[in-house]
Motif scaffolding. Structure first.
Motif, PDB file in Angstrom:
ATOM      1  N   ALA A  83      -4.498 -44.663 -16.297  1.00  0.00           N
ATOM      2  CA  ALA A  83      -3.139 -45.009 -16.725  1.00  0.00           C
ATOM      3  C   ALA A  83      -2.485 -43.859 -17.478  1.00  0.00           C
ATOM      4  CB  ALA A  83      -3.167 -46.271 -17.591  1.00  0.00           C
ATOM      5  N   ASP A  84      -3.239 -43.185 -18.338  1.00  0.00           N
ATOM      6  CA  ASP A  84      -2.705 -42.042 -19.085  1.00  0.00           C
ATOM      7  C   ASP A  84      -2.254 -40.926 -18.148  1.00  0.00           C
ATOM      8  OD1 ASP A  84      -3.144 -43.283 -21.522  1.00  0.00           O
ATOM      9  OD2 ASP A  84      -4.992 -42.162 -21.972  1.00  0.00           O
ATOM     10  N   ILE A  85      -3.077 -40.605 -17.160  1.00  0.00           N
ATOM     11  CA  ILE A  85      -2.738 -39.536 -16.220  1.00  0.00           C
ATOM     12  C   ILE A  85      -1.514 -39.911 -15.400  1.00  0.00           C
ATOM     13  CG2 ILE A  85      -3.530 -38.287 -14.171  1.00  0.00           C
ATOM     14  CD1 ILE A  85      -6.352 -38.397 -15.443  1.00  0.00           C
ATOM     15  N   LEU A  86      -1.468 -41.149 -14.937  1.00  0.00           N
ATOM     16  CA  LEU A  86      -0.302 -41.584 -14.160  1.00  0.00           C
ATOM     17  C   LEU A  86       0.955 -41.590 -15.020  1.00  0.00           C
ATOM     18  CD1 LEU A  86      -1.853 -44.434 -11.987  1.00  0.00           C
ATOM     19  CD2 LEU A  86      -1.384 -42.055 -11.346  1.00  0.00           C
ATOM     20  N   GLN A  87       0.834 -42.000 -16.257  1.00  0.00           N
ATOM     21  CA  GLN A  87       1.989 -42.006 -17.171  1.00  0.00           C
ATOM     22  C   GLN A  87       2.470 -40.572 -17.423  1.00  0.00           C
ATOM     23  OE1 GLN A  87       3.679 -44.714 -18.198  1.00  0.00           O
ATOM     24  NE2 GLN A  87       5.139 -43.329 -19.115  1.00  0.00           N
ATOM     25  N   GLN A  88       1.545 -39.645 -17.608  1.00  0.00           N
ATOM     26  CA  GLN A  88       1.915 -38.248 -17.826  1.00  0.00           C
ATOM     27  C   GLN A  88       2.647 -37.660 -16.617  1.00  0.00           C
ATOM     28  OE1 GLN A  88      -1.616 -36.019 -18.731  1.00  0.00           O
ATOM     29  NE2 GLN A  88      -2.109 -37.299 -20.497  1.00  0.00           N
ATOM     30  N   TRP A 118      -3.055 -37.883  -6.010  1.00  0.00           N
ATOM     31  CA  TRP A 118      -3.266 -38.717  -4.829  1.00  0.00           C
ATOM     32  C   TRP A 118      -4.689 -39.282  -4.814  1.00  0.00           C
ATOM     33  CZ3 TRP A 118      -1.520 -41.965  -1.704  1.00  0.00           C
ATOM     34  CH2 TRP A 118      -2.226 -42.334  -0.557  1.00  0.00           C
ATOM     35  N   HIS A 119      -5.665 -38.483  -5.189  1.00  0.00           N
ATOM     36  CA  HIS A 119      -7.052 -38.964  -5.235  1.00  0.00           C
ATOM     37  C   HIS A 119      -7.195 -40.084  -6.263  1.00  0.00           C
ATOM     38  CE1 HIS A 119      -9.355 -36.303  -2.537  1.00  0.00           C
ATOM     39  NE2 HIS A 119      -8.339 -35.495  -2.737  1.00  0.00           N
ATOM     40  N   ILE A 120      -6.503 -39.984  -7.373  1.00  0.00           N
ATOM     41  CA  ILE A 120      -6.543 -41.049  -8.384  1.00  0.00           C
ATOM     42  C   ILE A 120      -5.905 -42.317  -7.831  1.00  0.00           C
ATOM     43  CG2 ILE A 120      -5.637 -41.765 -10.635  1.00  0.00           C
ATOM     44  CD1 ILE A 120      -5.927 -38.772 -11.476  1.00  0.00           C
ATOM     45  N   MET A 162      -4.457 -37.654 -23.929  1.00  0.00           N
ATOM     46  CA  MET A 162      -5.273 -36.856 -23.053  1.00  0.00           C
ATOM     47  C   MET A 162      -4.343 -36.075 -22.125  1.00  0.00           C
ATOM     48  SD  MET A 162      -7.663 -38.318 -20.035  1.00  0.00           S
ATOM     49  CE  MET A 162      -8.850 -38.901 -21.190  1.00  0.00           C
ATOM     50  N   ASP A 163      -4.501 -34.771 -22.055  1.00  0.00           N
ATOM     51  CA  ASP A 163      -3.627 -33.941 -21.244  1.00  0.00           C
ATOM     52  C   ASP A 163      -4.458 -33.213 -20.193  1.00  0.00           C
ATOM     53  OD1 ASP A 163      -1.211 -32.847 -20.466  1.00  0.00           O
ATOM     54  OD2 ASP A 163      -1.503 -31.069 -21.712  1.00  0.00           O
ATOM     55  N   ILE A 164      -4.648 -33.879 -19.060  1.00  0.00           N
ATOM     56  CA  ILE A 164      -5.407 -33.296 -17.960  1.00  0.00           C
ATOM     57  C   ILE A 164      -4.407 -32.807 -16.925  1.00  0.00           C
ATOM     58  CG2 ILE A 164      -7.039 -33.753 -16.094  1.00  0.00           C
ATOM     59  CD1 ILE A 164      -8.232 -35.969 -17.802  1.00  0.00           C
ATOM     60  N   LEU A 220     -12.685 -40.626 -11.574  1.00  0.00           N
ATOM     61  CA  LEU A 220     -12.229 -41.372 -12.750  1.00  0.00           C
ATOM     62  C   LEU A 220     -12.367 -42.871 -12.499  1.00  0.00           C
ATOM     63  CD1 LEU A 220      -8.935 -39.479 -13.692  1.00  0.00           C
ATOM     64  CD2 LEU A 220     -11.152 -39.332 -14.821  1.00  0.00           C
ATOM     65  N   GLN A 221     -12.950 -43.568 -13.439  1.00  0.00           N
ATOM     66  CA  GLN A 221     -13.141 -45.012 -13.305  1.00  0.00           C
ATOM     67  C   GLN A 221     -12.517 -45.793 -14.451  1.00  0.00           C
ATOM     68  OE1 GLN A 221     -14.556 -46.424 -10.539  1.00  0.00           O
ATOM     69  NE2 GLN A 221     -14.573 -44.339  -9.774  1.00  0.00           N
ATOM     70  N   GLU A 222     -12.286 -45.141 -15.563  1.00  0.00           N
ATOM     71  CA  GLU A 222     -11.773 -45.799 -16.761  1.00  0.00           C
ATOM     72  C   GLU A 222     -10.280 -46.090 -16.590  1.00  0.00           C
ATOM     73  OE1 GLU A 222     -11.291 -47.652 -20.103  1.00  0.00           O
ATOM     74  OE2 GLU A 222     -13.277 -46.993 -19.456  1.00  0.00           O
TER      75      GLU A 222
END
Length: 109
Positions: free
Chosen positions: A27-32, A11-13, A1-3, A20-22
């Protein structure tokens, strides 16, 4: 997933204010954005005598705020000027309480 995520969005995440709750999606966004997060954390400096003196000599900062910033710097183990920036940003953009709640919070520091 590339958001694509702005620093503010990330920061909001991290702070739990995102829709986002999933956990896997978070984790994908933070890893990216891992390198951006690391670079951001590594940007901060340790406290220094020169930064402390600069804060002490600053005439446009009230004595109570200087005292609070020095405490905050000690707690966070960060440069006094960067601690001032963090506090100012928090008060301007994140704090959502009343003046009375802020004063109570500051007493606890």
């Amino acid at each position: 997933m590339d958001i694509p995520s702005s620093n503010r969005g990330i920061w909001h995440i991290i702070s739990g204010r995102s829709s986002l709750q999933e956990p896997n999606q978070i984790a994908d966004i933070l890893q990216q954005n891992k390198q951006r997060l690391l670079d951001g954390v590594l940007w901060y400096k340790k406290p220094s005598a020169s930064a402390s003196q600069k804060l002490t000599k600053a005439e446009n900062i009230k004595p109570k705020r200087k005292e609070l910033v020095k405490k905050l710097s000690k707690i966070l183990d960060l440069d006094e000027w960067q601690s001032l920036g963090i506090l100012s940003n928090y008060l301007a953009n994140e704090f959502r309480g009343s003046m009375q709640q802020l004063l109570v919070s500051l007493v606890l520091v």
